[in-house]
Each structure stands twice: as structure tokens, then as C-alpha cells.
Design a protein around this motif. Structure first.
Motif, PDB file in Angstrom:
ATOM      1  N   GLY A 128       0.786  -1.237   0.000  1.00  0.00           N
ATOM      2  CA  GLY A 128       0.000   0.000   0.000  1.00  0.00           C
ATOM      3  C   GLY A 128       0.810   1.275   0.000  1.00  0.00           C
ATOM      4  O   GLY A 128       0.350   2.313   0.499  1.00  0.00           O
ATOM      5  N   SER A 129       2.010   1.235  -0.580  1.00  0.00           N
ATOM      6  CA  SER A 129       2.874   2.414  -0.586  1.00  0.00           C
ATOM      7  C   SER A 129       2.531   3.364  -1.728  1.00  0.00           C
ATOM      8  O   SER A 129       2.346   2.944  -2.869  1.00  0.00           O
ATOM      9  CB  SER A 129       4.345   1.982  -0.720  1.00  0.00           C
ATOM     10  OG  SER A 129       5.176   3.118  -0.915  1.00  0.00           O
ATOM     11  N   ALA A 130       2.478   4.665  -1.405  1.00  0.00           N
ATOM     12  CA  ALA A 130       2.298   5.703  -2.418  1.00  0.00           C
ATOM     13  C   ALA A 130       3.600   6.452  -2.662  1.00  0.00           C
ATOM     14  O   ALA A 130       3.633   7.393  -3.460  1.00  0.00           O
ATOM     15  CB  ALA A 130       1.201   6.677  -1.989  1.00  0.00           C
ATOM     16  N   ALA A 131       4.686   6.039  -2.003  1.00  0.00           N
ATOM     17  CA  ALA A 131       5.975   6.737  -2.109  1.00  0.00           C
ATOM     18  C   ALA A 131       6.499   6.834  -3.540  1.00  0.00           C
ATOM     19  O   ALA A 131       7.079   7.862  -3.919  1.00  0.00           O
ATOM     20  CB  ALA A 131       7.005   6.050  -1.206  1.00  0.00           C
ATOM     21  N   PRO A 132       6.328   5.791  -4.371  1.00  0.00           N
ATOM     22  CA  PRO A 132       6.895   5.882  -5.727  1.00  0.00           C
ATOM     23  C   PRO A 132       5.985   6.553  -6.747  1.00  0.00           C
ATOM     24  O   PRO A 132       6.238   6.443  -7.955  1.00  0.00           O
ATOM     25  CB  PRO A 132       7.136   4.412  -6.091  1.00  0.00           C
ATOM     26  CG  PRO A 132       6.055   3.680  -5.371  1.00  0.00           C
ATOM     27  CD  PRO A 132       5.817   4.444  -4.092  1.00  0.00           C
ATOM     28  N   ALA A 133       4.959   7.256  -6.322  1.00  0.00           N
ATOM     29  CA  ALA A 133       3.984   7.821  -7.267  1.00  0.00           C
ATOM     30  C   ALA A 133       4.650   8.684  -8.338  1.00  0.00           C
ATOM     31  O   ALA A 133       4.394   8.511  -9.534  1.00  0.00           O
ATOM     32  CB  ALA A 133       2.935   8.636  -6.510  1.00  0.00           C
ATOM     33  N   GLU A 134       5.505   9.620  -7.942  1.00  0.00           N
ATOM     34  CA  GLU A 134       6.114  10.522  -8.926  1.00  0.00           C
ATOM     35  C   GLU A 134       7.054   9.766  -9.869  1.00  0.00           C
ATOM     36  O   GLU A 134       7.128  10.075 -11.064  1.00  0.00           O
ATOM     37  CB  GLU A 134       6.859  11.650  -8.215  1.00  0.00           C
ATOM     38  CG  GLU A 134       5.910  12.636  -7.527  1.00  0.00           C
ATOM     39  CD  GLU A 134       6.606  13.897  -7.070  1.00  0.00           C
ATOM     40  OE1 GLU A 134       7.805  14.071  -7.386  1.00  0.00           O
ATOM     41  OE2 GLU A 134       5.945  14.717  -6.403  1.00  0.00           O
TER      42      GLU A 134
END
Length: 204
Positions: A54-60
């Protein structure tokens, strides 16, 4: 954080252990994505694991992969696109910011997700432009316009649906979009020269 049911073989057993750590593993997985020596297989696994925890860290980072897409198949970018989809609204701002300067294939990839969040004029204008320019992708772009729900797309959709150059399967998607927007799809006659139409007719 919970674990994951994904099991990796051989050298990837370490990644399976990392997944069991949940969000505690986020930093290590992000480092792996940025490692030049990491294989594509390892990066694919890292993308999947980051999605599972559930990680959003790599979005960019994932958005930059979409923006740089070329015409060739890109499994890593496809996997990252699934992750952006799972992030929901957390990734929308980064996708909108990248849209203007993305390649045509990148814009299409971003639009397949951004059109789930209607109301942005730049998104609508880009979808309309690609719909007109990428006739071979008419079905995909028609579905994007359907999701945006903007009736201004109706004349362009109806014109392409009426064109004799539009094949049967594209016509079906165009008709679906037109009807979803409250319009009337033009009637068309198809024959055996259209292989998709003939195949569908034989199945009935």
C-alpha cells in the motif's frame, strides 16, 4: 503491517521477506527501484511489492515512467500504471502535472486513469486531441471520453462512429460512449469484409 501471499523464487526470496515487513520495507524497495544494477525482473518485483504493502511513495517515479513511454511494450511501466491506479487520488496531482509534456503514448496511459476523475479542463482537452489524432486508438480514447462524461465530446464521437473507415469493434466502443453521454449513435451497416463483425456474427 500485514504480509503478502506473493512468493518469489531463488534470489527473490529476499524480496518475499521484505514484503512481510509491510510498510517498514518501503525505503529498501524504493532504493531498489533507483538502483542501476537492479534487473528488470527485480524492479518488477519491487513495484508489485510496493503495491501490495500500500505504498504511495513511488507515485512521482511511476508517473515519470508513464510520461516517457514509447510505442514499444513496457511491462515495467504497465505494472507501475496498475500501482498508480491502486493509489487512487493520491497520484492524481502528479499525473495531471505530467500530462502536458508526456509523449503521446504516455498521455494515453495517464488518461486511462485521469479520466476516472472528471472535471479538469486540461484532461478533457488532451483526451479530445488524442481522440482526433490517434484514430487507431479510437476505442481506448472513446472509453476515456465516456468516463469524463462531458457532452461536448458527442459530435466528434458521432462523426467517427458514422465514418466508413471505422471498424466494427471501434464502432461498438464509440456507440457505448455516445449512449453513455446521452447521445444517439449513427446506424451503420457492416459486412463480411470486417473480420471482427463476421466473427461476432458467427458466434451468435
Amino acid at each position: 503491517a500485514g504480509g503478502t501471499a506473493i512468493v518469489y523464487r531463488g534470489q527473490d526470496m529476499l524480496l518475499n521477506r521484505i514484503a512481510e515487513l509491510g510498510l517498514e520495507a518501503e525505503e529498501a524497495l524504493m532504493r531498489l527501484l533507483g538502483k542501476e544494477t537492479a534487473t528488470r525482473e527485480m524492479k518488477m518485483a519491487a513495484v508489485t511489492l510496493l503495491r501490495e504493502i500500500g505504498s504511495a511513495a513511488p507515485a512521482e517515479l511511476y508517473v515519470s515512467w508513464q510520461a516517457a513511454r514509447g510505442e514499444e511494450e513496457d511491462e515495467l511501466a504497465d505494472n507501475a500504471l496498475d500501482s498508480l491506479d491502486s493509489m487512487g487520488e493520491k497520484a492524481v496531482a502528479a499525473m495531471r502535472a505530467a500530462l502536458p509534456d508526456a509523449t503521446p503514448d504516455g498521455q494515453e496511459a495517464l488518461l486511462t486513469l485521469l479520466c476516472d476523475y472528471p472535471g479538469d479542463e486540461a484532461v478533457f482537452e488532451t483526451a479530445m486531441r488524442l481522440f482526433r489524432q490517434r484514430r487507431d486508438r479510437a476505442a481506448v480514447m472513446a472509453d476515456c471520453l465516456r468516463k469524463l462524461g462531458d457532452e461536448r465530446a458527442l459530435p466528434a464521437l458521432q462523426a467517427m462512429a458514422a465514418s466508413e473507415e471505422t471498424p466494427y469493434l471501434d464502432y461498438i466502443e464509440l456507440r457505448n460512449a455516445i449512449e453513455a453521454l446521452g447521445g444517439d449513435a449513427p446506424e451503420r451497416e457492416f459486412d463480411a469484409e470486417d473480420p471482427a463483425y463476421e466473427a461476432m456474427r458467427n458466434m451468435q
